[in-house]
Design an enzyme around this catalytic site. Structure first.
Site, mmCIF file in Angstrom:
data_model
loop_
_atom_site.group_PDB
_atom_site.id
_atom_site.type_symbol
_atom_site.label_atom_id
_atom_site.label_comp_id
_atom_site.label_asym_id
_atom_site.label_seq_id
_atom_site.Cartn_x
_atom_site.Cartn_y
_atom_site.Cartn_z
ATOM 1 N N GLY B 34 -14.538 -14.001 14.585
ATOM 2 C CA GLY B 34 -13.930 -14.042 14.762
ATOM 3 C C GLY B 34 -12.810 -13.844 14.961
ATOM 4 O O GLY B 34 -12.396 -14.893 16.363
ATOM 5 N N LYS B 40 -13.642 -7.630 17.098
ATOM 6 C CA LYS B 40 -15.274 -8.185 18.204
ATOM 7 C C LYS B 40 -15.700 -7.366 19.025
ATOM 8 O O LYS B 40 -16.615 -6.844 18.973
ATOM 9 C CB LYS B 40 -14.840 -10.089 18.512
ATOM 10 C CG LYS B 40 -14.584 -10.577 16.872
ATOM 11 C CD LYS B 40 -14.815 -12.169 18.094
ATOM 12 C CE LYS B 40 -14.133 -12.625 18.900
ATOM 13 N NZ LYS B 40 -12.023 -12.305 18.142
ATOM 14 N N SER B 125 -15.466 -17.856 18.968
ATOM 15 C CA SER B 125 -15.792 -19.024 18.821
ATOM 16 C C SER B 125 -15.684 -19.720 17.667
ATOM 17 O O SER B 125 -16.303 -19.355 16.291
ATOM 18 C CB SER B 125 -17.402 -18.543 18.160
ATOM 19 O OG SER B 125 -18.110 -16.937 18.414
#
Lengths: 220, 220
Positions: B34, B40, B125
């Site tokens: 995210g 996260k 990511s």
């Protein structure tokens, strides 16, 4: 979610000490070093069995699980990521590439250790500087260097993978103990002499050391 | 030590299944993805706390413990290993370097998973291909992609590290969500919407998912 959740993020972490208390033992890195065929992996795996039987959290890092993933060579990366990527990131066997191999293994062992696990590493790791650099990454007392001091003649006689034979024939270059040096640790935490004793006896010496150091408790 | 100890080495390993039986739960990788500021790390750390309280073996991988060791940048490596080494191995923020960053994290998460641990990773990511390559490394079912779907406006409003402000001012280039894309997962295992709920509520959703999948047992 409050606005400050990310700011106070560190407060949310499970501390290493808390994890160790929950596990009932401390984390550490047991770094086996020695010639090819000296018995590093065998001893590490017997220690791992003994730890598992005690309910201790442990993990083994060795060529089998590291060279195929984390420290993949150019060949593997070429297939999965293409030529330029393999060229840039594939680890070979040059001096600097070997150093990076050991550095990354040390960093991963440290991650395991910080999560309260006993990490067992089994790599020749022939150079003193590389091992000392890994030691220097860790907190004092976390790095336990175990020198598997099996004489070259015995390792070569065993030659489980036929590598000494190839090195003697000149088919493998820069082979530790043949045409590349092995720098024995000067002050390892433990020396085990695998020439005349069983892996079980040697693994027991490692377990005894962990108890003496109170990484394991007598009850654990 | 018998001559064949290294040959029969594989027999000595503690299998993943044996380790999972001893731990009382399965290993897996919970991959949080995210935007920056989406929550996260916070959620991963709350899940980690909940797992620790159940006696489950877990570990968090995030920028804090990975960028300082395993995936160190040129600056850090220059100090410890010199210029040539830093040039060869330091990870920067180019597309290919980011890909290698994610690849190594995936490989380490896999090592944790194979040791029967629940690995929680918290990295932006942003690219689908990178995440799918990590998924492809793992055994079927091991990779649990959790999309932390917090709207950009909320992330930017929070801006816990002041990064969005710098990105809007052009002081940081290629910032995900501002001048670099975030590719949301198409079929993640789980989506959590961090905009309106507490980290504890979201973490409970993750725990419920792990129970449904029988990675955790109802007793565990």
């Amino acid at each position: 979610m409050a606005n400050d959740t990310n700011v106070t993020w560190h407060d949310h972490r499970v501390s290493r000490e808390e994890r160790e208390r929950l596990h009932g033992h401390r984390g550490c890195v047991i770094w086996f070093t020695g010639l090819s065929g000296s018995g590093k992996s065998t001893i590490a795996n017997v220690v791992d069995h003994m730890l598992a039987a005690r309910g201790v959290k442990s993990a083994v890092l060795d060529g089998d699980n590291v060279r195929h993933g984390l420290n993949a060579g150019p060949g593997m990366l070429r297939e999965s990521h293409g030529e330029a990527y393999a060229e840039r990131f594939g680890l070979g066997f040059s001096a600097i590439d070997r150093e990076e191999n050991i550095r990354r293994i040390g960093a991963v062992a440290q991650l395991f250790c910080e999560s309260g696990t006993i990490a067992l590493t089994a790599f020749i790791s022939p150079y003193r500087l590389d091992r000392d650099r890994v030691r220097a990454m860790m907190r004092e007392g976390d790095f336990i260097e175990v020198f598997v001091d099996t004489p070259l003649e015995i390792c070569e006689q065993r030659d489980p993978k036929g590598l000494y034979k190839k090195a003697r024939a000149g088919e493998i270059k820069h082979f530790t103990g043949i045409d590349d040096p092995y720098e024995a640790p000067e002050t390892p935490e433990l020396v085990v002499c695998a020439g005349e004793r069983t892996p079980e006896e040697l693994a027991t010496e490692v377990i005894d050391y962990l108890m003496k150091r109170e990484i394991l408790s007598a009850a654990g």
